[in-house]
Design a protein around this motif. Sequence first.
Motif, PDB file in Angstrom:
ATOM      1  N   HIS A  24      32.851  18.988 112.522  1.00  0.00           N
ATOM      2  CA  HIS A  24      32.524  17.733 113.188  1.00  0.00           C
ATOM      3  C   HIS A  24      32.785  16.558 112.229  1.00  0.00           C
ATOM      4  CE1 HIS A  24      30.140  14.731 115.345  1.00  0.00           C
ATOM      5  NE2 HIS A  24      30.321  15.514 116.400  1.00  0.00           N
ATOM      6  N   PRO A  25      33.214  15.419 112.763  1.00  0.00           N
ATOM      7  CA  PRO A  25      33.446  14.253 111.888  1.00  0.00           C
ATOM      8  C   PRO A  25      32.222  13.869 111.057  1.00  0.00           C
ATOM      9  CG  PRO A  25      34.393  13.851 114.044  1.00  0.00           C
ATOM     10  CD  PRO A  25      33.635  15.149 114.139  1.00  0.00           C
ATOM     11  N   SER A  26      31.018  14.060 111.590  1.00  0.00           N
ATOM     12  CA  SER A  26      29.823  13.725 110.806  1.00  0.00           C
ATOM     13  C   SER A  26      29.712  14.605 109.558  1.00  0.00           C
ATOM     14  CB  SER A  26      28.553  13.828 111.648  1.00  0.00           C
ATOM     15  OG  SER A  26      28.357  15.142 112.100  1.00  0.00           O
ATOM     16  N   THR A  27      30.247  15.825 109.621  1.00  0.00           N
ATOM     17  CA  THR A  27      30.277  16.701 108.448  1.00  0.00           C
ATOM     18  C   THR A  27      31.194  16.116 107.383  1.00  0.00           C
ATOM     19  OG1 THR A  27      29.873  18.631 109.837  1.00  0.00           O
ATOM     20  CG2 THR A  27      30.793  19.041 107.640  1.00  0.00           C
ATOM     21  N   LEU A  32      31.744  13.212 102.259  1.00  0.00           N
ATOM     22  CA  LEU A  32      32.230  12.039 101.530  1.00  0.00           C
ATOM     23  C   LEU A  32      31.087  11.344 100.795  1.00  0.00           C
ATOM     24  CD1 LEU A  32      34.695  10.597 104.175  1.00  0.00           C
ATOM     25  CD2 LEU A  32      35.297  11.445 101.893  1.00  0.00           C
ATOM     26  N   LYS A  33      29.945  11.234 101.463  1.00  0.00           N
ATOM     27  CA  LYS A  33      28.781  10.582 100.857  1.00  0.00           C
ATOM     28  C   LYS A  33      28.336  11.321  99.598  1.00  0.00           C
ATOM     29  CE  LYS A  33      24.282   8.728 102.070  1.00  0.00           C
ATOM     30  NZ  LYS A  33      23.293   8.537 103.127  1.00  0.00           N
ATOM     31  N   LYS A  34      28.492  12.644  99.600  1.00  0.00           N
ATOM     32  CA  LYS A  34      28.122  13.468  98.449  1.00  0.00           C
ATOM     33  C   LYS A  34      29.281  13.641  97.468  1.00  0.00           C
ATOM     34  CE  LYS A  34      24.725  16.120 101.038  1.00  0.00           C
ATOM     35  NZ  LYS A  34      24.343  17.455 101.520  1.00  0.00           N
ATOM     36  N   ASN A  35      30.384  12.933  97.714  1.00  0.00           N
ATOM     37  CA  ASN A  35      31.558  12.988  96.846  1.00  0.00           C
ATOM     38  C   ASN A  35      32.122  14.408  96.747  1.00  0.00           C
ATOM     39  OD1 ASN A  35      33.450  11.574  95.385  1.00  0.00           O
ATOM     40  ND2 ASN A  35      32.415  11.919  93.437  1.00  0.00           N
ATOM     41  N   LYS A  36      32.170  15.114  97.876  1.00  0.00           N
ATOM     42  CA  LYS A  36      32.613  16.506  97.902  1.00  0.00           C
ATOM     43  C   LYS A  36      34.051  16.677  98.368  1.00  0.00           C
ATOM     44  CE  LYS A  36      28.568  18.597  97.127  1.00  0.00           C
ATOM     45  NZ  LYS A  36      28.283  19.697  96.262  1.00  0.00           N
ATOM     46  N   LEU A  37      34.683  15.620  98.867  1.00  0.00           N
ATOM     47  CA  LEU A  37      36.056  15.718  99.368  1.00  0.00           C
ATOM     48  C   LEU A  37      36.957  14.744  98.634  1.00  0.00           C
ATOM     49  CD1 LEU A  37      35.683  15.806 103.268  1.00  0.00           C
ATOM     50  CD2 LEU A  37      36.527  17.628 101.806  1.00  0.00           C
ATOM     51  N   PRO A  38      38.198  15.144  98.348  1.00  0.00           N
ATOM     52  CA  PRO A  38      39.157  14.210  97.749  1.00  0.00           C
ATOM     53  C   PRO A  38      39.642  13.233  98.818  1.00  0.00           C
ATOM     54  CG  PRO A  38      40.205  16.332  98.129  1.00  0.00           C
ATOM     55  CD  PRO A  38      38.754  16.494  98.498  1.00  0.00           C
ATOM     56  N   ALA A  39      39.358  11.974  98.614  1.00  0.00           N
ATOM     57  CA  ALA A  39      39.707  10.954  99.608  1.00  0.00           C
ATOM     58  C   ALA A  39      39.894   9.614  98.927  1.00  0.00           C
ATOM     59  CB  ALA A  39      38.594  10.866 100.652  1.00  0.00           C
ATOM     60  N   PHE A  40      40.413   8.670  99.682  1.00  0.00           N
ATOM     61  CA  PHE A  40      40.529   7.300  99.189  1.00  0.00           C
ATOM     62  C   PHE A  40      40.262   6.357 100.347  1.00  0.00           C
ATOM     63  CE2 PHE A  40      44.704   8.716 100.505  1.00  0.00           C
ATOM     64  CZ  PHE A  40      45.252   7.641 101.180  1.00  0.00           C
ATOM     65  N   ARG A  41      39.959   5.129 100.023  1.00  0.00           N
ATOM     66  CA  ARG A  41      39.632   4.148 101.047  1.00  0.00           C
ATOM     67  C   ARG A  41      40.783   3.183 101.265  1.00  0.00           C
ATOM     68  NH1 ARG A  41      33.842   2.045 102.127  1.00  0.00           N
ATOM     69  NH2 ARG A  41      33.136   3.997 102.976  1.00  0.00           N
ATOM     70  N   VAL A  42      40.942   2.829 102.524  1.00  0.00           N
ATOM     71  CA  VAL A  42      41.842   1.756 102.929  1.00  0.00           C
ATOM     72  C   VAL A  42      40.943   0.788 103.693  1.00  0.00           C
ATOM     73  CG1 VAL A  42      43.849   1.104 104.291  1.00  0.00           C
ATOM     74  CG2 VAL A  42      43.839   3.292 103.067  1.00  0.00           C
ATOM     75  N   GLY A  66      33.346  21.806  92.149  1.00  0.00           N
ATOM     76  CA  GLY A  66      33.715  20.405  92.364  1.00  0.00           C
ATOM     77  C   GLY A  66      35.031  19.905  91.848  1.00  0.00           C
ATOM     78  N   THR A  67      35.989  19.715  92.730  1.00  0.00           N
ATOM     79  CA  THR A  67      37.259  19.106  92.344  1.00  0.00           C
ATOM     80  C   THR A  67      37.493  17.812  93.089  1.00  0.00           C
ATOM     81  OG1 THR A  67      38.411  20.411  94.013  1.00  0.00           O
ATOM     82  CG2 THR A  67      38.368  21.300  91.771  1.00  0.00           C
ATOM     83  N   ALA A  68      36.422  17.169  93.505  1.00  0.00           N
ATOM     84  CA  ALA A  68      36.551  15.908  94.236  1.00  0.00           C
ATOM     85  C   ALA A  68      36.789  14.736  93.299  1.00  0.00           C
ATOM     86  CB  ALA A  68      35.310  15.662  95.093  1.00  0.00           C
TER      87      ALA A  68
END
Length: 72
Positions: A24-27, A32-42, A66-68
């Motif tokens: 689910h998107p909430s997951t 992301l809030k816990k810094n568990k996924l590799p991501a970036f912001r636009v 953890g590789t985030a």
Amino acid sequence: MDRFDEMKSKVLTVQDVSNYLRVHPSTIYRMLKKNKLPAFRVGSDWRFTVEAIDKWRASVESGVPGTASENG
């Protein structure tokens, strides 16, 4: 460039990643809030690359902690 190479460099949205990982998107937002996924912001939106998600998934599946740190 074949279709696989195109997909590896593709930038995904939260909805795309939730579909890709079948959660689910909430997951995704929770991770992301816990810094568990590799991501970036636009702006205020999160973005992901298929390559980074695949590397993260492989490390999680192999038990590497953890590789985030690729977050931007």
